[in-house]
Design a protein around this motif. Structure first.
Motif, mmCIF file in Angstrom:
data_model
loop_
_atom_site.group_PDB
_atom_site.id
_atom_site.type_symbol
_atom_site.label_atom_id
_atom_site.label_comp_id
_atom_site.label_asym_id
_atom_site.label_seq_id
_atom_site.Cartn_x
_atom_site.Cartn_y
_atom_site.Cartn_z
ATOM 1 N N GLY A 14 0.790 -1.228 0.000
ATOM 2 C CA GLY A 14 0.000 0.000 0.000
ATOM 3 C C GLY A 14 0.816 1.269 0.000
ATOM 4 O O GLY A 14 0.291 2.336 0.359
ATOM 5 N N PHE A 15 2.063 1.200 -0.440
ATOM 6 C CA PHE A 15 2.939 2.374 -0.371
ATOM 7 C C PHE A 15 2.395 3.537 -1.191
ATOM 8 O O PHE A 15 2.353 4.685 -0.731
ATOM 9 C CB PHE A 15 4.340 1.995 -0.843
ATOM 10 N N LEU A 16 1.962 3.277 -2.437
ATOM 11 C CA LEU A 16 1.523 4.349 -3.331
ATOM 12 C C LEU A 16 0.274 5.056 -2.805
ATOM 13 O O LEU A 16 0.072 6.246 -3.086
ATOM 14 C CB LEU A 16 1.259 3.808 -4.733
ATOM 15 N N LEU A 17 -0.558 4.361 -2.060
ATOM 16 C CA LEU A 17 -1.789 4.963 -1.544
ATOM 17 C C LEU A 17 -1.616 5.539 -0.140
ATOM 18 O O LEU A 17 -2.572 6.088 0.413
ATOM 19 C CB LEU A 17 -2.913 3.910 -1.523
ATOM 20 N N SER A 18 -0.429 5.411 0.423
ATOM 21 C CA SER A 18 -0.180 5.928 1.768
ATOM 22 C C SER A 18 0.346 7.356 1.685
ATOM 23 O O SER A 18 0.509 7.934 0.608
ATOM 24 C CB SER A 18 0.827 5.032 2.496
ATOM 25 N N SER A 19 0.633 7.895 2.841
ATOM 26 C CA SER A 19 1.166 9.259 2.891
ATOM 27 C C SER A 19 2.679 9.316 2.739
ATOM 28 O O SER A 19 3.250 10.405 2.650
ATOM 29 C CB SER A 19 0.789 9.906 4.231
#
Length: 429
Positions: A14-19
């Motif tokens: 979920g890196f791309l959707l995280s902050s």
């Protein structure tokens, strides 16, 4: 478990959707801005200092330059929280005394101050342009490609659009193709920005907020706190011993004397027998209390030191004990107490389990260490892990950075050796 830094975040789906990508961008952007400000400050100090060097004779100016890295490092440690949630602690020591002069002397003698000055110079000269370049290439270029259809519809009037000011797109399919390519590059650049931000943060930690230095400081504080706990424990033991000696023991002595007088005045009969029994029980209780007080903290240990206390313990031992200690004076109270109870526990084990006919306690103060050895000619086979009480003593010795070793092969002999680092407190004693 939530990621603690950008490296952990990039290893998860979920890196791309995280902050975290945006945190990386913000970290690099603020780094570019802060580095530019530091560069301007250094140039200003150099210009003003050159004008005032004659008046100030140069020394105050040099002090100011040497301390310039401290506020920069403080700002950088705060900025690290954007990309690394592990705290970056200030590695400066507290001044030994209040006042500006003590603070200056402490700071100028610390390695941390000079590391921070070197970091400030590196930050102003090299790191902030790299931060700005990475953000420009990794964020602005892909975003401008994604915006190609919008630029073609607004600025280009629907006829053409400049892509990165390098080539011209004249068709809508071409504009949307460039936008799709920009989206792909934006995804890749999100990871690239994360890598750049993580590497930049690790460099900052290495120079001004090293985890190893934090660990060393924590180990030092832990060792100091353990010593303070031992001292507090010894003080509490002695307080209990004093209260028992001056309070409960005196009351039992008075009770024993009263029962003895009543026994003498009572006529023969059941009452006299009961008084005699009560007198004997009070005497036993007084004897047990004295043994308890002696075990908590022997008066001979407090008054005369470890040599006299060990000799007293040897005299009370069931097994004959030879004592050969060579100590130049008194040792710290915590060391003497730990060594005494180790010897007492060892002699108790000799009497209970070894079947020895003789034991020996020897040792001395050598090269800044108290060394004690308890040797017996028993059957051996002792094991500190079998609940002999030596495990707790080993823990107590380790609190003082000491070591306790046991050698007891089957058939004997048994040798217990304890080493505790210490210095003499009264060489003339």
């Amino acid at each position: 478990m939530h990621p603690r830094n950008v490296w952990q975040a990039m290893s998860r789906p979920g890196f791309l959707l995280s902050s975290w990508p945006w945190r990386s961008v913000l970290y690099l952007l603020t780094g570019a801005a802060a580095g530019l400000a530091v560069l301007v400050g250094i140039v200003a100090v150099a210009v003003i200092g050159g004008a005032l060097a004659v008046i100030l004779v140069g020394l105050p100016l040099l002090v100011c330059v040497a301390l310039a890295g401290i506020p920069v490092a403080s700002l950088e440690r705060r900025r690290l929280a954007l990309i690394d949630l592990d705290p970056a602690t200030d590695q400066h020591r507290a001044p030994p005394a209040p006042g500006l002069w003590a603070w200056l002397r402490t700071r100028l003698r610390e390695q941390a101050t000079w590391r921070e000055l070197g970091y400030a110079l590196l930050f102003a000269g090299l790191l902030w342009p790299v931060d700005a370049l990475v953000v420009t290439v990794g964020l602005l270029f892909p975003v401008s490609m994604v915006a190609t259809p919008l630029l073609m519809a607004t600025i280009g009037g629907g006829d053409e659009a400049k892509v990165l000011k390098q080539w011209t797109v004249t068709t809508w399919p071409g504009a949307f193709g460039v936008a799709v390519l920009g989206l792909v590059l934006l995804v890749l650049c999100a990871y690239a920005l994360g890598l750049a931000g993580g590497a930049r943060a690790e460099l900052t930690r290495l120079l001004i907020a090293s985890r190893e230095a934090d660990l060393d400081a924590k180990v030092t504080e832990l060792a100091s706190s353990r010593v303070r706990l031992v001292d507090a424990f010894e003080a509490e033991r002695r307080r209990i011993e004093r209260d028992l000696h001056d309070g409960a023991q005196q009351r039992l002595v008075a009770l024993t004397m009263t029962l003895g007088l009543a026994r003498l005045d009572a006529p023969p009969g059941p009452l006299a027998d009961q008084l005699a029994k009560a007198h004997e029980e009070a005497g036993k209780a007084l004897e047990e209390l004295r043994e308890l007080i002696h075990g908590i903290h022997p008066k001979v240990l407090a008054d005369y030191g470890i040599e006299a206390a060990v000799a007293d313990a040897a005299d009370r031992s069931v097994v004959p004990v030879d004592v050969g200690l060579e100590l130049p004076g008194r040792l710290p109270e915590a060391v003497e107490a730990a060594a005494y109870f180790v010897v007492c526990e060892a002699l108790a084990n000799v009497a209970k389990h070894s079947g020895a006919s003789r034991a020996e306690v020897s040792g001395g103060h050598r090269e800044g260490r108290l060394v004690l050895e308890v040797h017996d000619d028993g059957g051996g086979g002792a094991n500190a892990a079998d609940g002999s009480g030596l495990t707790g003593l080993a823990d107590r010795v380790s609190v003082l950075d000491g070591r306790l070793a046991l050698s007891s092969p089957p058939g004997g002999p048994t040798l217990l050796r304890v080493e505790i680092p210490c210095e003499r407190t009264d060489p003339s004693a």
